[in-house]
Write a protein that holds these residues in place. Structure first.
Motif, PDB file in Angstrom:
ATOM      1  N   TYR A 164       3.110  -0.563  -4.280  1.00  0.00           N
ATOM      2  CA  TYR A 164       2.297   0.023  -5.550  1.00  0.00           C
ATOM      3  C   TYR A 164       1.133  -1.036  -5.915  1.00  0.00           C
ATOM      4  CZ  TYR A 164       5.116   4.372  -6.459  1.00  0.00           C
ATOM      5  OH  TYR A 164       5.733   5.233  -6.252  1.00  0.00           O
ATOM      6  N   ARG A 165       1.623  -2.391  -6.184  1.00  0.00           N
ATOM      7  CA  ARG A 165       0.629  -3.358  -6.644  1.00  0.00           C
ATOM      8  C   ARG A 165      -0.365  -3.701  -5.720  1.00  0.00           C
ATOM      9  NH1 ARG A 165       4.081  -7.113  -6.807  1.00  0.00           N
ATOM     10  NH2 ARG A 165       3.390  -8.413  -5.052  1.00  0.00           N
ATOM     11  N   ASP A 215      -2.801  -0.183  -6.224  1.00  0.00           N
ATOM     12  CA  ASP A 215      -3.314  -0.982  -7.379  1.00  0.00           C
ATOM     13  C   ASP A 215      -2.586  -0.491  -8.657  1.00  0.00           C
ATOM     14  OD1 ASP A 215      -4.768  -2.763  -8.980  1.00  0.00           O
ATOM     15  OD2 ASP A 215      -6.279  -1.347  -8.987  1.00  0.00           O
ATOM     16  N   GLN A 216      -1.374  -0.597  -8.594  1.00  0.00           N
ATOM     17  CA  GLN A 216      -0.456   0.083  -9.754  1.00  0.00           C
ATOM     18  C   GLN A 216       0.665  -0.889 -10.003  1.00  0.00           C
ATOM     19  OE1 GLN A 216       0.866   3.951  -8.703  1.00  0.00           O
ATOM     20  NE2 GLN A 216      -1.119   4.791  -8.728  1.00  0.00           N
ATOM     21  N   HIS A 217       1.218  -1.003 -11.318  1.00  0.00           N
ATOM     22  CA  HIS A 217       1.926  -1.797 -11.475  1.00  0.00           C
ATOM     23  C   HIS A 217       3.374  -1.202 -12.295  1.00  0.00           C
ATOM     24  CE1 HIS A 217      -0.548  -5.481 -10.926  1.00  0.00           C
ATOM     25  NE2 HIS A 217      -1.365  -4.651 -11.555  1.00  0.00           N
ATOM     26  N   ASP A 235       5.432  -4.132  -4.086  1.00  0.00           N
ATOM     27  CA  ASP A 235       4.415  -4.724  -3.219  1.00  0.00           C
ATOM     28  C   ASP A 235       3.394  -3.684  -3.048  1.00  0.00           C
ATOM     29  OD1 ASP A 235       5.521  -7.355  -3.797  1.00  0.00           O
ATOM     30  OD2 ASP A 235       6.150  -7.557  -1.776  1.00  0.00           O
TER      31      ASP A 235
END
Length: 416
Positions: free
Chosen positions: A83-84, A88-90, A81
């Motif tokens: 990172y996302r 803003d990374q997946h 969560d």
């Protein structure tokens, strides 16, 4: 490959020990319950991994596998969560560690993956410069492994790394700085090794010089004991002169080695300064990378806004052309309103006529019914009249027959 994964896990554990945690984090077994990692994540970003999140990590784990898995799942979900939502990374599925292997077998490979994700949180959070400076204070071997782990995390095609949105010049500059940092570390290591070799040579030369001094002193004592200059004494004197010359040569060599050692030490200090400057430059480039990423996002937003503004301009131009025809439309509307008013009056008149016609139609229907009833009555009366006429005719004939019969029977009665 397994040795590399073990080295990564061990180096990252050494890095974790730089944090102030209440739970132990000396070995992989200490980390399998997830308590120390949760405390470290809370220290990395206490606003995201807050006290409420930390309270869901159970401290009393022991050997309970179910609680270990529960804690590790909470940690992994929090990292994903983070990172996302924040970075803003997946993270794709195949990059995620196998928590069962960590809980059951303390697997170094899977633990290394999990710790590498925690490292990514540290070097991308708001306090990333502090964490990078701490990394630079580690041992060179550990520092090299940690930096390699950061580069590997940044270079994964399936992970949106902070440098993936950088302009080409800035990204290449950052890469060159990292390469220069590695070269400086290698050169520093080589100079340290060279200094150690020079120290050993100086120590050996000093020992040899001390031996020669002792031997010279011994020869001097022997010379003082000689009363005459016979042939042996001349030989000793020559040997003493040779030793003096050799001692002077060794002094010169020692001086030269001391000077070279000092030069290498100064050069090493300069390289260390350059290394610190390179590290600071690396931190500045990381900050510039973050700023460039934010600017790129802003440019994307502005580009989208510009596209929207262009569409709005075309829409405004369309409305402007429509407004130019508004006067004709107004005249047409006025004419249509007048025509509509006439139609309304005609409609009202027609409605009144329709009402009258409806009333007349109702009355006509009534008249039709009356006429039909009269026709029916007339038919009945006609039939009745026909019947009465027939009856009358029959009675008249009967009467005539009776009169004729009576005349026949009494003819004289009608005479008188």
């Amino acid at each position: 490959m397994a040795e590399k994964e073990n080295e990564l896990c061990e180096s990252l554990i050494i890095w974790l020990q730089t944090f102030n945690t209440a739970a132990p984090c000396q070995t992989i077994q200490d980390l399998t319950n997830g308590v120390a990692m949760a405390q470290i994540l809370h220290e990395i970003d206490y606003t995201w991994f807050d006290v409420s999140w930390l309270s869901r990590i159970k401290d009393d784990v022991g050997d309970n596998k179910r609680i270990k898995i529960h804690n590790l799942k909470k940690i992994l979900q929090g990292i994903v969560d983070y990172y996302r939502e924040f970075l803003d990374q997946h993270i794709l599925e195949f990059l995620l560690p196998n928590l069962n292997l960590i809980a059951d077998h303390s697997d170094a490979t899977e633990m290394g993956r999990l710790l590498q994700l925690i490292l990514g949180c540290a070097v991308n959070c708001e306090k990333k410069q502090e964490h990078i400076q701490v990394i630079m204070t580690l041992e060179e071997s550990v520092q090299h492994v940690v930096m390699t782990a950061i580069q590997e995390l940044m270079s994964k095609d399936t992970l949106d790394s902070p440098t993936s949105d950088l302009p080409g010049d800035l990204e290449s500059q950052l890469r060159r700085t990292i390469d220069a940092l590695h070269e400086a570390q290698a050169e520093q290591e080589e100079l340290k090794q060279r200094c150690e070799e020079l120290d050993l040579q100086v120590a050996a030369l000093q020992d040899e010089r001390n031996c020669l001094i002792a031997e010279t002193e011994l020869q001097n004592e022997r010379l003082n004991q000689l009363d005459t200059f016979d042939e042996p004494s001349i030989m000793v004197s020559k040997k003493y002169s040779q030793m003096q010359m050799q001692l002077e040569q060794m002094k010169e060599d020692n001086y030269r080695l001391e000077a070279a050692k000092e030069d290498y030490r100064i050069h090493c200090e300069e390289l260390e300064k350059q290394l610190v400057e390179t590290q600071n430059r690396n931190v500045e480039l990381a900050s510039l990378a973050e700023e460039s990423r934010a600017l790129k996002d802003e440019i994307d937003i502005l580009r989208a806004t510009a596209d929207k503004a262009s569409k709005l301009e075309s829409t405004v131009e369309t409305y402007r052309r429509k407004l130019e025809d508004l006067a004709d439309l107004r005249r047409q509307v006025k004419s249509l309103e007048d025509t509509n008013l006439v139609y309304m009056h005609n409609t009202v008149s027609l409605e009144e006529d329709l009402k009258k016609a409806n009333a007349a139609r109702v009355q006509l229907e009534s008249y039709k019914r009356q006429v039909q009833e009269l026709h029916n009555k007339l038919s009945l009366e006609s039939k009745r009249a026909d019947t009465l006429a027939y009856e009358m005719k029959r009675l008249q004939e009967k009467e005539d027959a009776l009169l004729k019969e009576k005349e026949v029977r009494h003819p004289l009665a009608y005479i008188f």
